[in-house]
Design a protein around this motif. Structure first.
Motif, mmCIF file in Angstrom:
data_model
loop_
_atom_site.group_PDB
_atom_site.id
_atom_site.type_symbol
_atom_site.label_atom_id
_atom_site.label_comp_id
_atom_site.label_asym_id
_atom_site.label_seq_id
_atom_site.Cartn_x
_atom_site.Cartn_y
_atom_site.Cartn_z
ATOM 1 N N TYR A 223 25.273 -10.854 -29.765
ATOM 2 C CA TYR A 223 24.614 -11.664 -28.741
ATOM 3 C C TYR A 223 23.105 -11.412 -28.669
ATOM 4 N N GLU A 224 22.699 -10.153 -28.728
ATOM 5 C CA GLU A 224 21.279 -9.826 -28.544
ATOM 6 C C GLU A 224 20.387 -10.353 -29.663
ATOM 7 N N ASN A 225 20.969 -10.749 -30.778
ATOM 8 C CA ASN A 225 20.176 -11.259 -31.906
ATOM 9 C C ASN A 225 19.597 -12.648 -31.661
ATOM 10 N N GLU A 226 20.233 -13.433 -30.819
ATOM 11 C CA GLU A 226 20.045 -14.880 -30.875
ATOM 12 C C GLU A 226 18.614 -15.349 -30.635
ATOM 13 N N ALA A 227 17.926 -14.771 -29.661
ATOM 14 C CA ALA A 227 16.553 -15.216 -29.393
ATOM 15 C C ALA A 227 15.651 -14.945 -30.594
ATOM 16 N N PHE A 228 15.882 -13.851 -31.289
ATOM 17 C CA PHE A 228 15.032 -13.481 -32.419
ATOM 18 C C PHE A 228 15.358 -14.303 -33.663
ATOM 19 N N LEU A 229 16.613 -14.678 -33.816
ATOM 20 C CA LEU A 229 16.974 -15.582 -34.912
ATOM 21 C C LEU A 229 16.382 -16.969 -34.678
ATOM 22 N N ALA A 230 16.437 -17.416 -33.423
ATOM 23 C CA ALA A 230 15.822 -18.705 -33.084
ATOM 24 C C ALA A 230 14.317 -18.667 -33.326
ATOM 25 N N GLU A 231 13.690 -17.550 -32.993
ATOM 26 C CA GLU A 231 12.248 -17.406 -33.211
ATOM 27 C C GLU A 231 11.914 -17.474 -34.700
ATOM 28 N N ALA A 232 12.701 -16.789 -35.520
ATOM 29 C CA ALA A 232 12.448 -16.804 -36.962
ATOM 30 C C ALA A 232 12.546 -18.221 -37.517
ATOM 31 N N ALA A 233 13.608 -18.927 -37.139
ATOM 32 C CA ALA A 233 13.785 -20.294 -37.635
ATOM 33 C C ALA A 233 12.679 -21.218 -37.125
ATOM 34 N N ASP A 234 12.320 -21.066 -35.859
ATOM 35 C CA ASP A 234 11.294 -21.932 -35.283
ATOM 36 C C ASP A 234 9.943 -21.728 -35.955
ATOM 37 N N LEU A 235 9.570 -20.478 -36.201
ATOM 38 C CA LEU A 235 8.270 -20.206 -36.818
ATOM 39 C C LEU A 235 8.170 -20.808 -38.208
ATOM 40 N N ILE A 236 9.285 -20.832 -38.931
ATOM 41 C CA ILE A 236 9.285 -21.383 -40.282
ATOM 42 C C ILE A 236 9.307 -22.909 -40.278
ATOM 43 N N MET A 237 10.030 -23.495 -39.321
ATOM 44 C CA MET A 237 10.293 -24.934 -39.367
ATOM 45 C C MET A 237 9.395 -25.767 -38.454
ATOM 46 N N ARG A 238 8.633 -25.154 -37.576
ATOM 47 C CA ARG A 238 7.942 -25.934 -36.540
ATOM 48 C C ARG A 238 6.912 -26.925 -37.065
ATOM 49 N N ASN A 239 6.356 -26.674 -38.232
ATOM 50 C CA ASN A 239 5.349 -27.596 -38.774
ATOM 51 C C ASN A 239 5.928 -28.585 -39.784
ATOM 52 N N ARG A 240 7.246 -28.564 -39.959
ATOM 53 C CA ARG A 240 7.896 -29.497 -40.875
ATOM 54 C C ARG A 240 8.320 -30.747 -40.105
ATOM 55 N N ASP B 122 9.989 -33.529 -41.904
ATOM 56 C CA ASP B 122 11.111 -34.185 -42.571
ATOM 57 C C ASP B 122 12.430 -33.715 -41.972
ATOM 58 N N GLU B 123 13.455 -34.540 -42.092
ATOM 59 C CA GLU B 123 14.767 -34.165 -41.555
ATOM 60 C C GLU B 123 15.334 -32.945 -42.260
ATOM 61 N N PHE B 124 15.075 -32.845 -43.559
ATOM 62 C CA PHE B 124 15.519 -31.699 -44.339
ATOM 63 C C PHE B 124 14.328 -31.105 -45.072
ATOM 64 N N PRO B 125 14.337 -29.761 -45.230
ATOM 65 C CA PRO B 125 15.405 -28.817 -44.921
ATOM 66 C C PRO B 125 15.623 -28.634 -43.424
ATOM 67 N N LYS B 126 16.823 -28.212 -43.081
ATOM 68 C CA LYS B 126 17.220 -28.005 -41.696
ATOM 69 C C LYS B 126 17.963 -26.677 -41.579
ATOM 70 N N ILE B 127 17.676 -25.949 -40.507
ATOM 71 C CA ILE B 127 18.333 -24.668 -40.239
ATOM 72 C C ILE B 127 19.081 -24.764 -38.921
ATOM 73 N N LEU B 128 20.346 -24.400 -38.921
ATOM 74 C CA LEU B 128 21.151 -24.363 -37.704
ATOM 75 C C LEU B 128 21.518 -22.920 -37.377
ATOM 76 N N LEU B 129 21.672 -22.629 -36.091
ATOM 77 C CA LEU B 129 22.064 -21.307 -35.607
ATOM 78 C C LEU B 129 23.245 -21.458 -34.662
ATOM 79 N N THR B 130 24.299 -20.680 -34.882
ATOM 80 C CA THR B 130 25.462 -20.773 -34.005
ATOM 81 C C THR B 130 26.177 -19.435 -33.927
ATOM 82 N N ASN B 131 27.227 -19.398 -33.092
ATOM 83 C CA ASN B 131 28.095 -18.231 -32.968
ATOM 84 C C ASN B 131 29.512 -18.726 -32.717
ATOM 85 N N TRP B 132 30.486 -17.825 -32.654
ATOM 86 C CA TRP B 132 31.867 -18.261 -32.466
ATOM 87 C C TRP B 132 32.200 -18.530 -31.001
#
Length: 259
Positions: free
Chosen positions: A118-135, A137-147
């Motif tokens: 659980y504690e990972n989620e904000a930091f995983l979202a931050e990593a994905a956002d920093l990489i993708m925020r200036n893109r 196009d629809e792809f590439p796309k990164i999704l984040l989820t849990n069970w």
């Protein structure tokens, strides 16, 4: 040998998957899970959940990230227990950012991060956002989820048929995780050490340094009594079904959803 694991592939086999596959990155942690479960529960669940998803879609499962952000006392036990090996938030962001950049550089267009800590989620979202925020196009796309966010409310009474659901904050090493481990790796569950011990309720604040009396000495936040492999199978099947459903929507993958 599992055909979905990146680590089992040659570089040519790996390369041949990139154009038409989904890349799944499992992310867990190494932390205490009471006297009846091993330290690697979160990493094991992340990898096995990823493999369960990969069985239903055209996917490659990357090596599991087995360390995560600090386990907080009221949701995992924190640093008070030997074997809980924590990373700083900036380290998690940097590590996952580097991995995502490498996968994108290889040509992956569809990436799914499966988090089981659980504690990972904000930091995983931050990593994905920093990489993708200036893109744009629809792809590439990164999704984040849990069970746990992918469980239908309708199955909760079947999981908590004897013990009332205490809320996700107290389900650390309790019925759901124990049942999933009974399903995936029953040989690692020390059923004889399952105890009726836990917290009355999580605190509404965090304290630093953490109090050594905040949680029981066992590290259990709630009882795992009534856990079964069948409940684990139900949890995995239901959450996998729902994850595959949104992958079909987001990635336009041609998948066959089976029960």
């Amino acid at each position: 040998m599992n055909k979905h694991l990146l680590a089992n592939m040659t570089w040519q086999e790996y390369q041949s998957k990139i154009k038409d596959s989904i890349l799944i990155l499992p992310i867990g942690s190494t932390e205490q899970h009471g006297p009846h479960l091993p330290l690697g529960v979160d990493a094991m669940l992340a990898e096995n959940m990823s493999l369960a998803i990969a069985e239903k879609i055209n996917a490659v499962v990357a090596p599991t990230v087995s360390y995560g952000y600090k386990s907080l006392p009221a949701s995992g036990g924190g640093p008070m227990f030997p074997g809980t090996i924590d990373l700083k938030g900036a380290t998690v962001v940097s590590l996952v950012s580097d991995l995502l950049e490498e996968f994108l550089h290889d040509g992956w267009k569809k990436i799914l991060m499966v988090s089981c800590h659980y504690e990972n989620e904000a930091f995983l979202a931050e990593a994905a956002d920093l990489i993708m925020r200036n893109r744009t196009d629809e792809f590439p796309k990164i999704l984040l989820t849990n069970w746990w966010d992918n469980l239908d409310e309708s199955i909760m009474p079947q999981i908590f048929d004897e013990i009332e659901f205490p809320g996700w904050a107290l389900e650390h090493a309790a019925i759901t995780e124990t049942s999933m481990m009974m399903h995936f790796a029953p040989e690692l569950v020390r059923e004889e050490f399952i105890i009726d011990e836990g917290m009355e309720g999580p605190p509404t604040y965090q304290c630093f340094p953490p109090s050594p009396t905040l949680i029981p000495q066992s590290g259990c936040l709630h009882t795992a009594r009534s856990s079964t492999a069948e409940k684990g199978r139900l949890i995995v099947g239901n959450s996998t079904h729902n994850i595959v459903s949104f992958l079909e929507k987001e990635f336009f993958a041609k998948v066959e959803i089976t029960d």
